[in-house]
Motif scaffolding. Structure first.
Motif, mmCIF file in Angstrom:
data_model
loop_
_atom_site.group_PDB
_atom_site.id
_atom_site.type_symbol
_atom_site.label_atom_id
_atom_site.label_comp_id
_atom_site.label_asym_id
_atom_site.label_seq_id
_atom_site.Cartn_x
_atom_site.Cartn_y
_atom_site.Cartn_z
ATOM 1 N N ARG A 170 -6.734 -1.627 -3.754
ATOM 2 C CA ARG A 170 -8.038 -1.940 -4.342
ATOM 3 C C ARG A 170 -8.286 -1.125 -5.608
ATOM 4 O O ARG A 170 -8.773 -1.652 -6.618
ATOM 5 N N ASP A 196 -10.476 -8.723 4.554
ATOM 6 C CA ASP A 196 -10.972 -7.353 4.471
ATOM 7 C C ASP A 196 -9.879 -6.448 3.903
ATOM 8 O O ASP A 196 -8.795 -6.318 4.487
ATOM 9 N N LEU A 197 -10.170 -5.824 2.781
ATOM 10 C CA LEU A 197 -9.192 -4.965 2.111
ATOM 11 C C LEU A 197 -9.454 -3.480 2.335
ATOM 12 O O LEU A 197 -8.863 -2.632 1.673
ATOM 13 N N GLU A 233 -9.364 -11.877 -1.783
ATOM 14 C CA GLU A 233 -10.825 -11.867 -1.817
ATOM 15 C C GLU A 233 -11.382 -13.277 -1.665
ATOM 16 O O GLU A 233 -12.424 -13.478 -1.027
ATOM 17 N N TYR A 287 -6.640 -0.995 2.569
ATOM 18 C CA TYR A 287 -5.716 -0.873 1.437
ATOM 19 C C TYR A 287 -6.428 -0.240 0.236
ATOM 20 O O TYR A 287 -6.572 -0.859 -0.824
ATOM 21 N N PRO A 288 -6.849 1.005 0.351
ATOM 22 C CA PRO A 288 -7.627 1.623 -0.742
ATOM 23 C C PRO A 288 -6.847 1.763 -2.037
ATOM 24 O O PRO A 288 -7.439 1.666 -3.131
ATOM 25 N N ALA A 318 -6.047 -2.449 -8.463
ATOM 26 C CA ALA A 318 -6.532 -3.747 -8.934
ATOM 27 C C ALA A 318 -7.815 -3.586 -9.745
ATOM 28 O O ALA A 318 -7.990 -4.223 -10.795
ATOM 29 N N ASP A 319 -8.716 -2.744 -9.278
ATOM 30 C CA ASP A 319 -9.974 -2.532 -9.998
ATOM 31 C C ASP A 319 -9.725 -1.911 -11.370
ATOM 32 O O ASP A 319 -10.383 -2.274 -12.360
ATOM 33 N N VAL A 321 -4.715 -10.003 -5.222
ATOM 34 C CA VAL A 321 -5.969 -9.466 -4.701
ATOM 35 C C VAL A 321 -7.083 -10.496 -4.853
ATOM 36 O O VAL A 321 -7.922 -10.663 -3.957
ATOM 37 N N TYR A 322 -7.082 -11.210 -5.963
ATOM 38 C CA TYR A 322 -8.061 -12.297 -6.145
ATOM 39 C C TYR A 322 -7.946 -13.313 -5.011
ATOM 40 O O TYR A 322 -8.955 -13.761 -4.450
ATOM 41 N N GLU A 335 0.827 -1.206 0.000
ATOM 42 C CA GLU A 335 0.000 0.000 0.000
ATOM 43 C C GLU A 335 0.863 1.257 0.000
ATOM 44 O O GLU A 335 0.567 2.235 -0.708
#
Length: 213
Positions: free
Chosen positions: A189, A181-182, A176, A185-186, A192-193, A172-173, A145
């Motif tokens: 996330r 809980d992520l 999840e 780590y904004p 990854a998105d 990240v997969y 992060e």
């Protein structure tokens, strides 16, 4: 059959990385699955390809490559466009740092053979195994992060996809998948998105692979 063959498994993080890179480069490839849950990776025929009994392995024009970091670097050298590494040495080193943090410090501690050994040799319960997984992901993501906060943009490094994203998205997969809980780590996330929204990353997702089960 394609002259590029990826030996893998739909849920393997390391194979997922390679699928992303091949799709991003627009390289057609065939897939041969080795069900890790059934122990197919230990079959002598596959051990002749990959002596360590791990996926992925990549065959191309008679060559056999193993270990995802080496495969990804080879793909980048073989098909440099579109690039997954920045041209500037300092920037490329930072991308490789993110990749190594995931590929060396997080993922190996949580792969199938380690989790199997925890259960079989140390009688770890499912709750203890989940705690093990969450602990190592949390420690690694805490550092990751900060790296993304320092050098990230729209993606894990800068504003274009790199090898860092090839490593980040599968990790990240995994997080999840284990219901970690992520929220803390904004930046992870968001990066990854952004990557997962790209067609190449979507095409590499485990759920759309031919051996998905």
């Amino acid at each position: 059959m394609s002259d590029t063959i990826l030996h893998g498994y739909w849920r393997s993080s390391a194979a997922y990385r390679v699928r992303i890179a091949l799709a991003f480069k627009g390289i057609a490839f065939a897939q041969v699955t080795h069900d890790l849950r059934a122990g197919d990776q230990h079959d002598p025929a596959y051990r002749a390809i990959a002596p360590h009994g791990l996926v992925p392995a990549l065959e191309h024009d008679g060559r056999i490559l193993i270990e995802s970091p080496a495969i990804l670097e080879w793909i980048e050298a073989k098909w440099p466009q579109p690039p997954l590494l920045p041209a500037a040495p300092d920037a490329a080193a930072k991308v490789r740092t993110i990749a190594a943090l995931i590929g060396c410090d997080i993922h190996p501690l949580n792969n199938l053979r380690v989790l199997t050994r925890l259960r079989s040799q140390f009688d770890a319960t499912n709750a203890q195994v989940k705690d093990w997984i969450a602990g190592w992901i949390g420690e690694g993501f805490g550092a990751l992060e900060q790296l993304i906060a320092r050098d990230g943009g729209a993606f894990a490094y800068g504003d274009t996809p790199t090898l860092a994203d090839c490593y980040l998205v599968p990790q990240v997969y995994n997080a999840e998948r284990y219901n970690i809980d992520l929220a803390a780590y904004p930046r992870i996330r968001a990066a990854a998105d952004a990557a997962r929204a790209l067609p190449a990353f979507a095409a590499a997702h485990p759920d759309v692979q031919p051996d998905f089960s």
